[in-house]
Design a protein around this motif. Structure first.
Motif, mmCIF file in Angstrom:
data_model
loop_
_atom_site.group_PDB
_atom_site.id
_atom_site.type_symbol
_atom_site.label_atom_id
_atom_site.label_comp_id
_atom_site.label_asym_id
_atom_site.label_seq_id
_atom_site.Cartn_x
_atom_site.Cartn_y
_atom_site.Cartn_z
ATOM 1 N N LEU A 141 39.684 -8.747 -41.630
ATOM 2 C CA LEU A 141 39.647 -10.211 -41.557
ATOM 3 C C LEU A 141 39.065 -10.812 -42.844
ATOM 4 N N ILE A 180 45.230 -19.409 -39.995
ATOM 5 C CA ILE A 180 44.930 -20.616 -40.792
ATOM 6 C C ILE A 180 44.547 -20.209 -42.213
ATOM 7 N N TYR A 204 42.672 -11.683 -47.680
ATOM 8 C CA TYR A 204 43.171 -11.783 -46.301
ATOM 9 C C TYR A 204 44.334 -12.779 -46.240
ATOM 10 N N PRO A 232 44.458 -20.020 -35.176
ATOM 11 C CA PRO A 232 43.190 -20.547 -35.698
ATOM 12 C C PRO A 232 42.086 -19.546 -35.377
ATOM 13 N N GLY A 233 40.827 -19.919 -35.508
ATOM 14 C CA GLY A 233 39.733 -19.051 -35.094
ATOM 15 C C GLY A 233 39.823 -18.815 -33.598
ATOM 16 N N GLY A 244 35.110 -12.497 -39.434
ATOM 17 C CA GLY A 244 35.874 -13.596 -40.031
ATOM 18 C C GLY A 244 35.003 -14.799 -40.321
ATOM 19 N N THR A 245 35.634 -15.843 -40.834
ATOM 20 C CA THR A 245 34.937 -17.063 -41.232
ATOM 21 C C THR A 245 34.676 -17.969 -40.022
ATOM 22 N N THR A 246 35.404 -17.726 -38.939
ATOM 23 C CA THR A 246 35.239 -18.559 -37.747
ATOM 24 C C THR A 246 34.299 -17.926 -36.709
HETATM 25 C C1 THR Z 1 40.803 -17.413 -38.703
HETATM 26 C C2 THR Z 1 40.978 -15.938 -38.541
HETATM 27 O O1 THR Z 1 42.003 -15.456 -39.337
HETATM 28 C C3 THR Z 1 39.774 -15.065 -38.540
HETATM 29 N N1 THR Z 1 38.940 -15.393 -37.395
HETATM 30 C C4 THR Z 1 38.933 -15.178 -39.785
HETATM 31 O O2 THR Z 1 38.072 -16.031 -39.801
HETATM 32 O O3 THR Z 1 39.126 -14.436 -40.707
#
Ligand code: THR
Ligand code: NAD
Length: 396
Positions: A141, A180, A204, A232-233, A244-246
């Motif tokens: 991710l 996203i 990614y 999305p997240g 991940g970022t979410t």
């Molecule tokens: C948004 C998604 O691709 C994943 N949760 C990330 O943040 O990398």
């Protein structure tokens, strides 16, 4: 003669006329038949269902697809396997990954070792188990990928090449999720449509744009049934996110119940699209079952809601009023600042009826309903999972 006998005669007359008029006996017709062969029975036109029954050569239970899920021990895979097993049969859905399955997963149905970089092993699995569909979840991710770019390139790009080639060779239907994160700072961020500038700034995101383009190329060039949804997240209670970022939007629920202290690694006003896992998994199954000729695109945005950390904190406080929140942005902030704020998924809604069920309130209600018992009943806070297999927070 009875009505049943008359019915049979009429059916055979219809088949005879179809055969005579070559409707299904052209090469296109044969393609159509094999295409409908892996559709869910409810989605098949009745005449074709009848015809398939006569010529069906598959040995699968109830004519259900046989599915291989790669990277299935991550946040999304276990849930998808469970949903698909209910729909297609336990023995028809193969989970795979490179890590050892926890006992509850190992006991739930077929689980096999499969490194996405090992072409021969994947080939062996597809042939041995007569696989019809691949759901390709293996990936690094966004945040994890930035910390190991060479590995992300191997897993996310070489791994994709393997499943593409195998899907072409064995005429499989292939689902590869996008994200996203496949958009970047030059894309419109509010809202972000399906077709627009895609210049992501993470490995990614680059690997996911590559997957979208390669899949669409294989569809146009070789007729391979490639499908992709940009998620999305995703927020889940039963499984932990994979780096991940979410991920903050999952951590908050565990922190609220465990310590009452939450530190967001994103700024309070960082708006990102999000979705509860049940909506996400439902979108995959629904999308995979849509007849190919009803899809106007091979890659669609899907989403459910958009919120900021501050808005989520306010909603979580309705369940845990004493929650304390701090905002200490780290390297993930830079990634989030380039991603969509609001996702436009109107094409998915119009073309194949995508509809989310959970908004931010519904999300918080279900997350607390699922996680409260995990923290309330288990007196060992260091255990990673409760007795029923539900995961406690394990990632930083
Ligand atoms: C948004 C998604 O691709 C994943 N949760 C990330 O943040 O990398
Ligand atoms: N979770 C989200 O918020 C989200 C959002 C958008 C898209 N997606 C996509 O959905 C897919 C699944 O996401 P996830 O959240 O379950 O990811 P995850 O990080 O939780 O799981 C990925 C899995 O891939 C496995 N894997 C790593 N290297 C492998 C290899 N060499 N061979 C086989 N498997 C390997 C890991 O062991 C892990 O179980 C990914 O492609 C991801 O990009 C996820």
């Amino acid at each position: 003669m009875t009505t049943t006998v008359w019915g049979l005669i009429i059916k055979w007359l219809i088949v005879f006329v179809l055969l005579k008029s070559n409707i299904f006996i052209t090469s296109y017709g044969i393609y159509t038949i094999s295409y409908y062969d892996d559709c869910h029975p409810e989605n098949r036109p009745k005449i074709i269902v009848f015809f398939i029954r006569e010529i069906d050569h598959t040995k699968h239970e109830g004519n259900k697809p046989r599915v291989l899920i790669t990277g299935s021990l991550g946040q999304l895979g276990t849930g998808l396997a469970s949903v698909m097993r209910k729909r297609y049969g336990v023995q028809n859905v193969f989970m795979s990954d490179i890590i050892k399955a926890p006992p509850n997963v190992a006991a739930s149905g077929p689980y096999v070792f499969a490194d996405i970089l090992d072409f021969k092993r994947l080939q062996e699995l597809i042939v041995t188990h007569s696989i019809d569909w691949i759901v390709h979840f293996s990936a690094l991710l966004s945040a994890v990928g930035e910390n190991n770019v060479p590995l992300a390139m191997r897993v996310n790009i070489e791994g994709l090449h393997n499943v593409l080639e195998l899907s072409k060779q064995y005429k499989l239907k292939l689902f590869v999720p996008s994200t996203i994160g496949a958009f970047g700072p030059d894309s419109p961020r509010n809202p972000t449509p399906d077709l627009t500038i895609q210049r992501p700034r993470t490995i990614y995101g680059v690997s996911k744009v590559h997957a979208e383009l390669m899949g669409e190329y294989y569809f146009h060039r070789f007729g391979m049934d490639f499908r992709s949804l940009r998620f999305p997240g995703v927020i889940s209670a039963d499984t932990n996110p994979g780096g991940g970022t979410t991920d903050y939007a999952v951590h908050i629920f565990h922190d609220a119940l465990q310590t009452g202290d939450f530190t967001s690694f994103l700024r309070r006003d960082t708006r990102l699209p999000m979705m509860y896992i049940d909506d996400c998994l439902r979108s995959v199954v629904q999308f995979m079952e849509i007849p190919s000729n009803q899809l106007k695109q091979r890659t669609y945005n899907v989403t459910a809601m958009s919120f900021t950390p501050e808005e989520l904190v306010a909603e979580v406080r309705k369940h845990v009023p004493h929650l304390k929140a701090k905002y200490e942005p780290d390297s993930r902030q830079k990634i989030a600042d380039t991603w969509p704020e609001v996702f436009d998924d109107s094409n998915a809604r119009a073309d194949w009826g995508w509809k989310h069920e959970y908004d931010i309130k519904g999300l918080c209600d279900i997350m607390f309903e699922k996680l409260r018992p995990v923290y309330d009943t288990d007196s060992h806070p260091d255990n990673a999972s409760s007795k029923d297999g539900k995961q406690k927070r394990t990632t930083a």
